[in-house]
Design a protein around this motif. Structure first.
Motif, PDB file in Angstrom:
ATOM      1  N   GLY A 122       0.840  -1.191   0.000  1.00 47.71           N
ATOM      2  CA  GLY A 122       0.000   0.000   0.000  1.00 47.71           C
ATOM      3  C   GLY A 122       0.874   1.239   0.000  1.00 47.71           C
ATOM      4  O   GLY A 122       2.080   1.172   0.215  1.00 47.71           O
ATOM      5  N   ASP A 123       0.275   2.365  -0.278  1.00 53.26           N
ATOM      6  CA  ASP A 123       1.005   3.627  -0.218  1.00 53.26           C
ATOM      7  C   ASP A 123       0.991   4.124   1.226  1.00 53.26           C
ATOM      8  O   ASP A 123      -0.082   4.293   1.817  1.00 53.26           O
ATOM      9  CB  ASP A 123       0.372   4.657  -1.161  1.00 53.26           C
ATOM     10  N   PRO A 124       2.166   4.339   1.813  1.00 51.90           N
ATOM     11  CA  PRO A 124       2.232   4.731   3.220  1.00 51.90           C
ATOM     12  C   PRO A 124       1.510   6.046   3.500  1.00 51.90           C
ATOM     13  O   PRO A 124       1.645   7.015   2.752  1.00 51.90           O
ATOM     14  CB  PRO A 124       3.731   4.888   3.476  1.00 51.90           C
ATOM     15  N   THR A 125       0.743   6.054   4.585  1.00 52.12           N
ATOM     16  CA  THR A 125       0.089   7.254   5.092  1.00 52.12           C
ATOM     17  C   THR A 125       0.242   7.246   6.608  1.00 52.12           C
ATOM     18  O   THR A 125       0.507   6.190   7.197  1.00 52.12           O
ATOM     19  CB  THR A 125      -1.418   7.277   4.754  1.00 52.12           C
ATOM     20  N   PRO A 126       0.051   8.388   7.258  1.00 54.93           N
ATOM     21  CA  PRO A 126       0.090   8.385   8.718  1.00 54.93           C
ATOM     22  C   PRO A 126      -0.981   7.465   9.319  1.00 54.93           C
ATOM     23  O   PRO A 126      -0.791   6.909  10.401  1.00 54.93           O
ATOM     24  CB  PRO A 126      -0.157   9.842   9.098  1.00 54.93           C
ATOM     25  N   GLU A 127      -2.091   7.285   8.603  1.00 50.38           N
ATOM     26  CA  GLU A 127      -3.176   6.448   9.118  1.00 50.38           C
ATOM     27  C   GLU A 127      -2.859   4.958   9.005  1.00 50.38           C
ATOM     28  O   GLU A 127      -3.360   4.159   9.785  1.00 50.38           O
ATOM     29  CB  GLU A 127      -4.480   6.747   8.367  1.00 50.38           C
ATOM     30  N   LEU A 128      -2.034   4.569   8.023  1.00 43.63           N
ATOM     31  CA  LEU A 128      -1.672   3.163   7.872  1.00 43.63           C
ATOM     32  C   LEU A 128      -0.447   3.021   6.973  1.00 43.63           C
ATOM     33  O   LEU A 128      -0.474   3.388   5.799  1.00 43.63           O
ATOM     34  CB  LEU A 128      -2.825   2.343   7.282  1.00 43.63           C
ATOM     35  N   THR A 129       0.620   2.498   7.555  1.00 45.37           N
ATOM     36  CA  THR A 129       1.827   2.153   6.819  1.00 45.37           C
ATOM     37  C   THR A 129       2.060   0.669   7.058  1.00 45.37           C
ATOM     38  O   THR A 129       2.045   0.218   8.201  1.00 45.37           O
ATOM     39  CB  THR A 129       3.024   2.999   7.310  1.00 45.37           C
ATOM     40  N   GLN A 130       2.290  -0.090   5.963  1.00 42.47           N
ATOM     41  CA  GLN A 130       2.422  -1.550   6.051  1.00 42.47           C
ATOM     42  C   GLN A 130       3.655  -2.016   5.288  1.00 42.47           C
ATOM     43  O   GLN A 130       3.948  -1.492   4.208  1.00 42.47           O
ATOM     44  CB  GLN A 130       1.210  -2.234   5.420  1.00 42.47           C
ATOM     45  N   ARG A 131       4.341  -3.017   5.855  1.00 44.78           N
ATOM     46  CA  ARG A 131       5.509  -3.576   5.174  1.00 44.78           C
ATOM     47  C   ARG A 131       5.836  -4.940   5.762  1.00 44.78           C
ATOM     48  O   ARG A 131       5.389  -5.288   6.848  1.00 44.78           O
ATOM     49  CB  ARG A 131       6.707  -2.647   5.299  1.00 44.78           C
ATOM     50  N   THR A 132       6.660  -5.674   5.020  1.00 45.63           N
ATOM     51  CA  THR A 132       7.208  -6.905   5.570  1.00 45.63           C
ATOM     52  C   THR A 132       8.574  -6.588   6.173  1.00 45.63           C
ATOM     53  O   THR A 132       9.205  -5.577   5.855  1.00 45.63           O
ATOM     54  CB  THR A 132       7.348  -8.002   4.491  1.00 45.63           C
ATOM     55  N   PHE A 133       9.032  -7.486   7.052  1.00 45.03           N
ATOM     56  CA  PHE A 133      10.309  -7.336   7.754  1.00 45.03           C
ATOM     57  C   PHE A 133      10.978  -8.698   7.770  1.00 45.03           C
ATOM     58  O   PHE A 133      10.377  -9.692   8.187  1.00 45.03           O
ATOM     59  CB  PHE A 133      10.059  -6.853   9.189  1.00 45.03           C
ATOM     60  N   GLU A 134      12.228  -8.734   7.319  1.00 45.49           N
ATOM     61  CA  GLU A 134      12.990  -9.989   7.328  1.00 45.49           C
ATOM     62  C   GLU A 134      14.418  -9.701   7.745  1.00 45.49           C
ATOM     63  O   GLU A 134      15.090  -8.845   7.164  1.00 45.49           O
ATOM     64  CB  GLU A 134      12.974 -10.610   5.930  1.00 45.49           C
ATOM     65  N   TRP A 135      14.889 -10.413   8.766  1.00 45.99           N
ATOM     66  CA  TRP A 135      16.292 -10.338   9.175  1.00 45.99           C
ATOM     67  C   TRP A 135      17.037 -11.346   8.320  1.00 45.99           C
ATOM     68  O   TRP A 135      16.661 -12.530   8.268  1.00 45.99           O
ATOM     69  CB  TRP A 135      16.444 -10.659  10.659  1.00 45.99           C
ATOM     70  N   LEU A 136      18.077 -10.895   7.640  1.00 48.24           N
ATOM     71  CA  LEU A 136      18.785 -11.766   6.707  1.00 48.24           C
ATOM     72  C   LEU A 136      19.586 -12.858   7.415  1.00 48.24           C
ATOM     73  O   LEU A 136      20.014 -13.816   6.773  1.00 48.24           O
ATOM     74  CB  LEU A 136      19.678 -10.940   5.780  1.00 48.24           C
ATOM     75  N   GLY A 137      19.722 -12.756   8.727  1.00 46.26           N
ATOM     76  CA  GLY A 137      20.352 -13.824   9.506  1.00 46.26           C
ATOM     77  C   GLY A 137      19.453 -15.049   9.641  1.00 46.26           C
ATOM     78  O   GLY A 137      19.924 -16.129   9.982  1.00 46.26           O
ATOM     79  N   MET A 138      18.159 -14.877   9.377  1.00 46.16           N
ATOM     80  CA  MET A 138      17.191 -15.982   9.390  1.00 46.16           C
ATOM     81  C   MET A 138      16.264 -15.825   8.191  1.00 46.16           C
ATOM     82  O   MET A 138      15.092 -15.500   8.341  1.00 46.16           O
ATOM     83  CB  MET A 138      16.381 -15.997  10.688  1.00 46.16           C
ATOM     84  N   PRO A 139      16.796 -16.004   6.983  1.00 48.95           N
ATOM     85  CA  PRO A 139      15.973 -15.785   5.795  1.00 48.95           C
ATOM     86  C   PRO A 139      14.730 -16.671   5.793  1.00 48.95           C
ATOM     87  O   PRO A 139      14.767 -17.816   6.254  1.00 48.95           O
ATOM     88  CB  PRO A 139      16.908 -16.120   4.631  1.00 48.95           C
ATOM     89  N   GLY A 140      13.647 -16.107   5.274  1.00 48.06           N
ATOM     90  CA  GLY A 140      12.389 -16.842   5.188  1.00 48.06           C
ATOM     91  C   GLY A 140      11.488 -16.662   6.391  1.00 48.06           C
ATOM     92  O   GLY A 140      10.323 -17.032   6.353  1.00 48.06           O
ATOM     93  N   HIS A 141      12.000 -16.092   7.469  1.00 45.72           N
ATOM     94  CA  HIS A 141      11.194 -15.824   8.665  1.00 45.72           C
ATOM     95  C   HIS A 141      10.734 -14.368   8.579  1.00 45.72           C
ATOM     96  O   HIS A 141      11.396 -13.469   9.090  1.00 45.72           O
ATOM     97  CB  HIS A 141      11.987 -16.091   9.943  1.00 45.72           C
ATOM     98  N   VAL A 142       9.609 -14.161   7.935  1.00 48.17           N
ATOM     99  CA  VAL A 142       9.129 -12.826   7.605  1.00 48.17           C
ATOM    100  C   VAL A 142       7.973 -12.450   8.525  1.00 48.17           C
ATOM    101  O   VAL A 142       7.099 -13.273   8.800  1.00 48.17           O
ATOM    102  CB  VAL A 142       8.664 -12.778   6.130  1.00 48.17           C
ATOM    103  N   SER A 143       7.981 -11.204   8.982  1.00 50.15           N
ATOM    104  CA  SER A 143       6.843 -10.694   9.744  1.00 50.15           C
ATOM    105  C   SER A 143       6.184  -9.582   8.934  1.00 50.15           C
ATOM    106  O   SER A 143       6.776  -9.024   8.011  1.00 50.15           O
ATOM    107  CB  SER A 143       7.274 -10.178  11.121  1.00 50.15           C
ATOM    108  N   PHE A 144       4.929  -9.278   9.298  1.00 53.74           N
ATOM    109  CA  PHE A 144       4.176  -8.213   8.637  1.00 53.74           C
ATOM    110  C   PHE A 144       3.961  -7.108   9.651  1.00 53.74           C
ATOM    111  O   PHE A 144       3.449  -7.350  10.751  1.00 53.74           O
ATOM    112  CB  PHE A 144       2.835  -8.739   8.118  1.00 53.74           C
ATOM    113  N   GLU A 145       4.386  -5.894   9.297  1.00 52.39           N
ATOM    114  CA  GLU A 145       4.335  -4.767  10.220  1.00 52.39           C
ATOM    115  C   GLU A 145       3.342  -3.704   9.758  1.00 52.39           C
ATOM    116  O   GLU A 145       3.244  -3.431   8.560  1.00 52.39           O
ATOM    117  CB  GLU A 145       5.719  -4.109  10.329  1.00 52.39           C
TER     118      GLU A 145
END
Length: 161
Positions: free
Chosen positions: A86-109
């Motif tokens: 989605g397009d980030p706004t103050p009302e809602l910003t969304q993204r995935t997060f992945e630490w490359l030390g544990m690839p494939g373990h993705v969270s949704f923020e």
């Protein structure tokens, strides 16, 4: 719910896949939102004080990517990446997060920035992990130290914007 200090609350409920963070800032929504989307600003405050942010990118649009590379005092590098949804706004910003030390373990923020009056902003953030074990690993990784130290640095940065 676990209160870290008077301004930051980190919630880690039993058997949940989610970590929540609520934090008040002494700055208006537009400044706090900008500090979360401008890679030059992000590089100045994200993470614990002992890590140096050596690279930070963010395309703040639907489908845009972001990266963060940090270096510890011993020269070890820690990389993170994700995709903006989605397009980030103050009302809602969304993204995935992945630490490359544990690839494939993705969270949704998600992040929401709320005007609470008197030029103050309340940020509500949520990270949903693929499993309780992944969530627990993040919660036990020293995350609260990084969150709190990062927000202290963000407070100082916001005072200069």
């Amino acid at each position: 719910m676990n209160t870290i200090n008077k301004e930051t609350t980190i919630g880690v409920e039993p058997n949940s896949h989610e970590i929540t963070i609520t934090r008040d800032f002494d700055a208006p929504v537009d400044k706090v939102f900008r500090a979360h989307l401008d890679p030059e600003l992000i590089a100045q405050w994200v993470g614990p004080k002992y890590l140096e942010n050596t690279e930070c990118t963010l395309e703040a649009r639907h489908g845009g990517t972001w990266t963060l590379l940090q270096r510890d005092p011993d020269g070890n590098e820690h990389g993170f990446r994700g995709v903006v949804h989605g397009d980030p706004t103050p009302e809602l910003t969304q993204r995935t997060f992945e630490w490359l030390g544990m690839p494939g373990h993705v969270s949704f923020e998600t992040m929401r920035f709320e005007d609470v009056g008197d030029g103050r902003t309340r940020m509500h953030a949520s990270s949903v992990f693929m499993s309780v074990a992944d969530r627990d690993g993040m919660a036990e990784s020293g995350m609260s130290e990084g969150v709190n130290q990062g927000y202290e640095r963000l407070d100082a940065l916001l005072a200069t914007l």
